[in-house]
Design a protein around this motif. Structure first.
Motif, short mmCIF file in Angstrom:
data_model
loop_
_atom_site.label_atom_id
_atom_site.label_comp_id
_atom_site.label_asym_id
_atom_site.label_seq_id
_atom_site.Cartn_x
_atom_site.Cartn_y
_atom_site.Cartn_z
N ASN A 172 4.77 40.66 63.92
CA ASN A 172 6.12 41.13 64.21
C ASN A 172 7.10 39.96 64.22
OD1 ASN A 172 5.37 39.89 66.55
ND2 ASN A 172 6.08 41.53 67.91
N ASN A 173 8.37 40.25 64.46
CA ASN A 173 9.39 39.20 64.36
C ASN A 173 9.12 38.04 65.30
OD1 ASN A 173 10.90 40.22 62.30
ND2 ASN A 173 12.32 41.34 63.62
N GLU A 174 8.71 38.32 66.52
CA GLU A 174 8.46 37.26 67.50
C GLU A 174 7.07 36.66 67.37
OE1 GLU A 174 9.51 40.30 68.30
OE2 GLU A 174 11.65 39.82 68.52
N ALA A 175 6.28 37.18 66.44
CA ALA A 175 4.89 36.73 66.22
C ALA A 175 4.04 36.86 67.48
CB ALA A 175 4.87 35.28 65.70
N THR A 176 4.37 37.85 68.31
CA THR A 176 3.59 38.09 69.52
C THR A 176 2.50 39.14 69.30
OG1 THR A 176 5.25 39.69 70.23
CG2 THR A 176 5.47 37.43 71.04
#
Length: 1040
Positions: free
Chosen positions: A185-189
Motif C-alpha cells: 500500500n502507499n505507506e508500505a505498512t
C-alpha cells in the motif's frame, strides 16, 4: 452483472505505433530479446534487451536516447520501474546466483556495469526458483519479492542513500504454490499477496512468523498479473472467477460480477475505470492472406467504468499483449500496450466534449446529463444537452416532458422558437396568439426580453393585423432597447445608434413581414428609426412605398459617402422614375458640388410631378439640360452672384465610372452626365486617367448615337465624336511629353488604344485624317508606344496588329509585325494565321519565302510554337504548301531519331546491369564451386578479434570463428548447419515471404474465391494485381 449488457462507447482513442526499426539490427520495442519495459513519461520508454542492456527510447522520434549495460553477463532483467521520476529500479536474476536489485539515477546514468546508485542482492535458498512478483514502496524504504516456490522476501533499508538493507522471509507456502501478485500500500505498512489458491494480507512493520495477518480469500487465488493496487493505494483490485473484487486492509470486500473470461492482465486507470486484457481465439478463415503462427490467438482490450456502468473502450489486438505501460506519476492519462508483434498501442482518453458528442449522437440524453453532472461540466453545456433532449422529446410528441427540459435551459434555448413551437405553430386560435402577445409585452415592459422576444412580439402583432399596437411599439420602444410608457421624442442620435452593438430584434424579417402585410407606412417608420443603413430606408421608399421623389429628397439629406453608396445601388432605378432629377443629383455628386439638404418626411403617396409635366423630357447635351433645369449651380449665363456659379468642389469627386452601368438603355442622360463630368475635369484639372476614361466612353456613346439616333442629329453626334477623339489624342500626346520630361513627377502614360477598337467596331477610321497612308500607319504605331509596362505593350501591340489587318494593306501589316514582333510573342501566331489566310495576302507580302524567313524560322528558333501547333495553323490555310514547313519537319524527325537512339542506349545499359547482377546471384547460389577469401587483417564479425582457424565464411561476406556460432538443425535435411547471425533476421523474413508466395501460387482456389467476392463489387483488377504482387505468378528454384 453482465458487462456485455452495459452501454458501450469508444471513450478512449487507440493509436498503434509500429517500431520503425522492425526487422533491423537496431530494433527498439520490437526486439525479440526484450524482457522488461516501463514508461519514464508519456514520451520516453525504458526497455531491457539482450538480457542486461537498458535503453531509453523516445517514442515520438523512435530513437534511442541512451543505453547502458546494467548487469553482468548471465543475468536477465525481468523488472523495470521508475520511482519519483528520479530513479530507475531494475531487478535481474541468474539461476544459481542471488537476484540483484539495482537503483540508477535518471540524471546520472551509468557508463559501465559496475556503476550504479544502489545494489541489493536477493537471496532465496539455492537461488534456483525464479521471481514471479515484485512490489516496491514509493519512498524506496522497502520492497517485496515473490517466487514461484511460494516464498516471499521483505527487503527493508535506506535504499536511496545505499546504506545497506536487510531481508527476511515473511511467508513460505508449504504447498509451494507460486506467488502471482504482490502489492504494497502507499505507506508500505501492508502487503497484499495472492497465490494460485489464496489471497492474503501481511503487515510489513512487525514479525508475523510466516503467517498472514488476514486471509482475504481462502477458497481461490489469482492468475498471474490479475491483481493490482488501486490508484488511491489502499485497495487491492483483482479479477477472480468472473468477479472484480476489491479488498481493504481491514478485510472488507466488495465485488462486481462480470462476464469477462480469460483475463490475462488488469490495470487501474483511475478510481472508477479499470483496463482488462483478455485472451481471444479467432476463427480461421479462407481469405487470401496467409496466417502466421499463433494468428488465431488475439487479445481483447476492455476498459470498464464502474461508476457509470459502461464499457469505455473495447477493441481487438491481433497479437498477445506483453505488458501494460502506465505513466509512473499518473499525471498523464496515456497508456501504452506492448504487443508480441512489436507494436505499441497508445491509448489516450478523449476529451469530455468528444465523450458527450458520442453519447448525444446515440441519443442517450439522460446518461449524457448524468455524465456531464458527474464531471462538473459548465452549466451552459448542461443546458445545451437539456435543449437537445427537449427537441428529441418534442419530435416524439412527448410535449409535456419536452417543456420540462426546455425549462432547464433558459440561458441557451431560443425562447422565441420554443414559444413558436407550443403556440403559433401549434394552434390557429387568434385568442391564444393574443395571449402570447400579452406575455411578450410583459417581458418587454419589464426589460427582460431578448431580441428574439421582441422579434416574436412583432411577428404576432403583424399576424393579428394590430396596427395600433405596432405603432405603439414604434413610438414607445427606444433605440437602446428600452420601453417607455410615454412616446419617445428624444432618442439617441444616428451616429451613436450606428456604433451601438445592441441587437434589438430581427430587423430584416420584420421589415419583410410588414411589407407582405401591406403595413407600408409602418415599414417606413421602422426603417427610419431602427435601420443603421441609409440604403435600407431608400429601398423602403422605392420598393415598398413607391415614393421615388421622397427617396430622392432623403438621399439629398445624406452625407457624401452615404449618398454615393446609395446612388451606386439605386441610380439605375431612379433614372427610370425621375431621370432629370436623378441626373442633376449625379452631376452634383460627381463634380464635387454636392451639399446635403434638410429632410422632412411628408406623407405623400404615389406623388406625381404635375407642376412639371416634362420632368422626363430628353436632353441631348449638358448645355440644354442646364438651361432647362434653371439651376444656378450649372448655368453658364452671367449672374449677379458669381460665387454661386463658380462654386469649387468641397471634396474629392469620385470616379464617374462607378455609375456607368446605371445608364444602360439611357444614352441621352448618359451624354448629359458625361459632358458635365468632362466639363468639371477641364475646369478643375482632374485626373488624366479619369478624363481619358470619359473620352473613351463618350466616344463610343457618340458613335453609337450616330448610328441609332434620328437622321437630323447623326452629323452632330459624328462631329462630337471627332472632337472627343482629337482631345483624346492631345491628352495622350501631352501626357507622353510630360512623362519624358526630366522634371516629371508622374511617369504614367495615357492609353487610348481602346478608342481605336471602338472606331473599327463602328467602321470609323481613327487615324487617317489625310490620304497619306504611311502617316496613318505611323499614327497607329505611336498609339502603341504610349504604354510602358510589358503587359500593356503586349496587349496594345496585338490589338493594333489586329486593327491593321482590318484597315491596312498586308505589306503595312508586315512592316508593323517586323518592327514590333519583339513586344509580343503571341504576335507570331496571329501573323502566321493572317499572312497565310489567302493567296492575295500571301502574294502581297512576297510569297512563302517571306513567311518562312520572317515568321516560321523565328518561331522554330525561339521555340515559340510547337511543330504540331504550326501544322495545325497551316492546315486551316488554303494557300500554304508543304515547302513552308519542310525544314521544320525534317528537323523534328532528326530530333526524334536522336531521342530514340539515346533511349536504346539506355535500355542496353540496363540490360547489361541486369545481366551482371544475375551472374553475381548465380555465383553466390552455386554451392559446388569454392570461394577464395583473404584472411589477413580480417576480424570475426561476432567477437571482433583476429581470425583464427577453424572459421565459418558465409557468402553474404560475413566471417566468424566457429566457436562464436551456434549450430542449428536444418529442418529439411536434419544436418547440423550454421547460419549467419547478422543476416538471420533478413533470412527469416525472406523465408516467410518466400513461403507465402509459394502457398499463394499453388492455391488457385483462394484466387477464385477472392474474385468471386470482389467481383460483386466490380473490382476484379484490384484482386488480380494484389495476387501478382504477393508472388502468385512467381516460381522460384531458390531454396532459402
Amino acid at each position: 452483472m453482465c458487462v456485455s449488457s452495459w452501454m458501450q462507447f469508444q471513450f478512449f482513442e487507440n493509436i498503434p505505433i509500429r517500431d520503425p526499426q522492425l526487422g533491423r539490427p537496431s530494433q527498439l520495442y520490437s526486439d525479440p530479446t526484450l524482457s522488461a519495459a516501463t514508461l519514464i513519461n508519456s514520451n520516453k520508454l525504458l526497455i531491457a534487451v539482450n538480457s542486461s542492456v537498458i535503453k531509453i527510447v523516445d517514442i515520438k522520434s523512435s530513437t534511442v536516447l541512451n543505453e547502458f549495460e546494467a548487469f553482468p553477463e548471465g543475468f536477465r532483467i525481468l523488472y523495470l520501474k521508475i520511482i519519483n521520476n528520479t530513479f530507475i529500479v531494475a531487478v535481474a536474476e541468474c539461476s544459481g546466483l542471488p537476484a540483484q536489485f539495482k537503483l540508477f539515477r535518471l540524471d546520472k546514468l551509468p557508463k559501465t556495469v559496475k556503476s550504479f546508485h544502489t545494489l541489493v542482492e536477493i537471496k532465496n535458498g539455492d537461488n534456483t526458483s525464479p521471481i514471479s512478483a515484485i512490489s516496491i514502496a514509493k519512498d524506496l524504504s522497502c520492497f517485496t519479492v515473490g517466487f514461484i516456490n511460494g516464498k516471499i522476501l521483505l527487503v527493508r533499508g535506506d535504499l536511496i542513500r545505499d546504506r545497506g538493507a536487510k531481508q527476511r522471509v515473511i511467508f513460505n507456502d508449504k504447498a509451494q504454490e507460486p506467488i502471482t501478485s504482490l502489492a504494497l500500500n502507499n505507506e508500505a505498512t501492508f502487503c497484499y499477496v495472492s497465490t494460485t489458491s489464496k489471497i492474503f494480507l501481511f503487515n510489513t512493520t512487525g514479525r508475523n512468523n510466516n503467517m498472514p495477518d488476514l486471509i482475504l480469500n481462502n477458497n481461490s487465488g489469482l492468475n498471474l498479473n490479475c491483481g493490482v493496487l488501486s490508484i488511491i493505494g489502499d485497495e487491492f483490485i483483482c479479477y477472480r472467477d468472473g468477479n472484480i473484487e476489491f479488498y481493504q486492509t481491514n478485510g472488507e470486500k466488495r465485488f462486481i460480477a462480470t462476464d469477462l473470461s480469460a483475463v490475462k492482465r488488469i490495470y487501474p486507470i483511475d478510481n472508477e475505470r479499470i483496463l482488462f486484457v483478455t485472451e481471444e481465439t479467432a476463427s480461421k478463415d479462407s481469405s487470401l492472406q496467409i496466417s502466421e503462427p499463433d494468428s488465431t490467438l488475439m487479445s481483447r482490450v476492455v476498459i470498464i467504468d464502474i461508476k457509470n456502468k459502461l464499457v469505455a473502450l473495447d477493441f481487438i489486438v491481433s497479437n498477445s499483449v506483453i505488458d501494460i505501460l502506465g505513466n509512473p506519476d499518473r499525471t498523464e492519462s496515456t497508456i501504452y500496450l506492448l504487443t508480441s508483434n512489436g507494436i505499441l498501442h497508445s491509448i489516450s482518453e478523449k476529451s469530455l466534449h468528444d465523450k458527450l458528442a458520442i453519447v448525444i449522437q446515440k441519443q442517450l440524453y439522460p446518461f449524457a446529463l448524468d455524465l456531464a453532472t458527474n464531471y462538473n461540466v459548465a452549466s451552459v453545456d448542461i443546458q445545451n444537452i437539456h435543449k437537445l433532449y427537449g427537441d428529441f422529446l418534442y419530435k416524439k410528441d412527448q410535449k409535456k416532458d419536452a417543456v420540462a427540459q426546455y425549462i432547464q435551459c433558459l440561458d441557451v434555448v431560443e425562447t422565441s422558437e420554443i414559444i413558436a413551437k407550443f403556440s403559433i405553430e401549434g394552434t390557429s386560435d387568434l385568442n391564444g396568439i393574443k395571449n402570447l402577445s400579452d406575455y411578450l409585452w410583459s417581458l418587454i415592459k419589464k426589460g427582460i426580453a431578448s431580441s428574439d422576444h421582441v422579434t416574436l412580439l412583432l411577428i404576432v402583432l403583424i399576424k393579428l393585423k394590430d396596427r395600433e399596437e405596432i405603432n405603439l411599439f414604434l413610438t414607445h420602444f427606444s433605440r437602446l432597447g428600452n420601453f417607455s410608457s410615454m412616446a419617445i421624442e428624444d432618442d439617441i442620435d444616428d451616429e451613436t445608434y450606428y456604433y451601438s452593438d445592441k441587437d434589438l430584434f430581427n430587423f430584416k424579417l420584420i421589415l419583410r413581414l410588414l411589407d407582405e402585410s401591406n403595413f407600408h407606412e409602418e415599414a417606413y417608420k421602422l426603417a427610419k428609426k431602427f435601420s443603421k443603413d441609409a440604403v435600407t430606408i431608400v429601398e423602403v421608399l422605392l420598393d415598398i412605398m413607391n415614393s421615388p421623389l421622397i427617396a430622392l429628397e432623403y438621399i439629398k439629406s445624406l452625407d457624401i459617402d452615404d449618398t454615393l453608396r446609395v446612388l451606386a445601388l439605386f441610380s439605375k432605378k431612379l433614372l427610370d422614375l425621375l431621370p432629370n432629377d436623378t441626373v442633376s443629383l449625379l452631376i452634383k455628386v460627381f463634380t464635387g458640388r454636392y451639399i446635403s439638404e434638410k429632410y422632412e418626411y411628408n406623407n405623400i403617396k404615389n406623388e406625381e410631378r404635375e407642376d412639371k409635366p416634362n420632368f422626363k423630357k430628353i436632353f441631348y447635351s449638358y448645355t440644354s439640360f442646364v438651361d432647362y433645369m434653371n439651376d444656378p449651380l450649372f448655368s453658364k449665363a452671367q449672374t449677379t452672384n458669381p460665387e454661386v456659379n463658380e462654386r469649387i468642389p468641397t471634396y474629392h469627386p469620385p470616379r464617374p465610372s462607378i455609375v456607368f452601368s446605371s445608364f444602360l438603355d439611357k444614352p441621352f442622360q448618359f451624354v448629359v452626365f458625361l459632358e458635365a463630368c468632362l466639363d468639371s475635369y477641364k475646369r478643375y484639372e482632374g485626373s488624366n486617367e479619369d478624363k481619358q476614361a470619359i473620352f473613351t466612353t463618350l466616344y463610343g456613346l457618340y458613335l453609337t448615337l450616330a448610328e441609332e439616333d434620328s437622321a437630323e442629329r447623326k452629323n452632330e453626334w459624328r462631329n462630337k465624336a471627332k472632337l472627343i477623339l482629337n482631345e483624346s489624342h492631345k491628352l495622350v500626346q501631352t501626357a507622353s511629353d510630360d512623362s519624358t520630361s526630366l522634371n516629371s513627377v508622374n511617369n504614367k502614360r495615357i492609353d487610348n488604344s481602346l478608342m481605336t477598337l471602338i472606331s473599327h467596331i463602328h467602321k470609323v477610321d481613327p487615324f487617317l485624317s489625310s490620304n497619306d497612308e504611311e502617316q496613318g500607319l505611323e499614327n497607329n504605331i505611336r498609339i502603341g508606344e504610349y504604354n510602358t509596362s510589358e503587359e500593356d505593350i503586349s496587349r496594345s501591340t496585338l490589338n493594333n496588329f489586329r486593327s491593321l489587318t482590318l484597315t491596312e494593306e498586308p505589306i503595312n501589316c508586315m512592316r508593323y509585325f517586323e518592327r514590333y514582333s519583339s513586344n509580343d510573342r503571341n504576335l507570331y501566331r496571329s501573323a502566321l494565321i493572317y499572312f497565310t489566310s489567302s493567296k492575295h495576302i500571301l502574294n502581297s507580302i512576297g510569297g512563302e519565302t517571306v513567311v518562312k524567313e520572317n515568321i516560321i524560322d523565328k518561331i522554330t528558333s525561339q521555340n515559340l510554337l510547337s511543330t504540331i501547333e504550326i501544322i495545325h495553323i497551316l492546315s486551316n490555310s488554303n494557300c500554304a504548301t508543304y515547302g513552308l514547313i519542310q525544314d521544320v519537319l525534317v528537323s523534328q524527325v532528326k530530333s526524334k531519331e536522336e531521342e530514340i537512339s539515346r533511349t536504346q542506349k539506355l535500355i542496353q545499359s540496363y540490360e547489361n546491369e541486369l545481366y551482371n547482377k544475375k551472374e553475381k546471384i548465380n555465383k553466390i547460389l552455386n554451392t559446388e564451386d569454392g570461394t577464395s577469401i583473404k584472411l589477413k587483417g580480417k576480424l570475426c564479425n561476432r567477437c571482433e578479434t583476429a581470425i583464427e582457424l577453424p572459421i565459418v565464411y558465409f557468402k553474404c561476406g560475413h566471417l566468424y570463428h566457429q566457436r562464436c556460432l551456434n549450430e542449428e538443425e536444418y529442418q529439411i535435411s536434419g544436418k547440423q548447419v550454421y547460419r549467419c547471425p547478422k543476416c538471420l533476421v533478413e533470412q527469416e523474413r525472406s523465408k516467410k515471404l518466400h513461403e507465402t508466395q509459394q502457398e499463394i501460387s499453388k492455391n488457385d482456389e483462394m484466387l477464385a474465391m477472392a474474385l468471386g467476392e470482389e467481383g460483386r463489387n466490380g473490382d476484379k483488377f484490384k484482386v488480380i494485381t494484389e495476387f501478382i504482387g504477393r508472388g502468385g505468378m512467381e516460381y522460384s528454384h531458390i531454396i532459402i
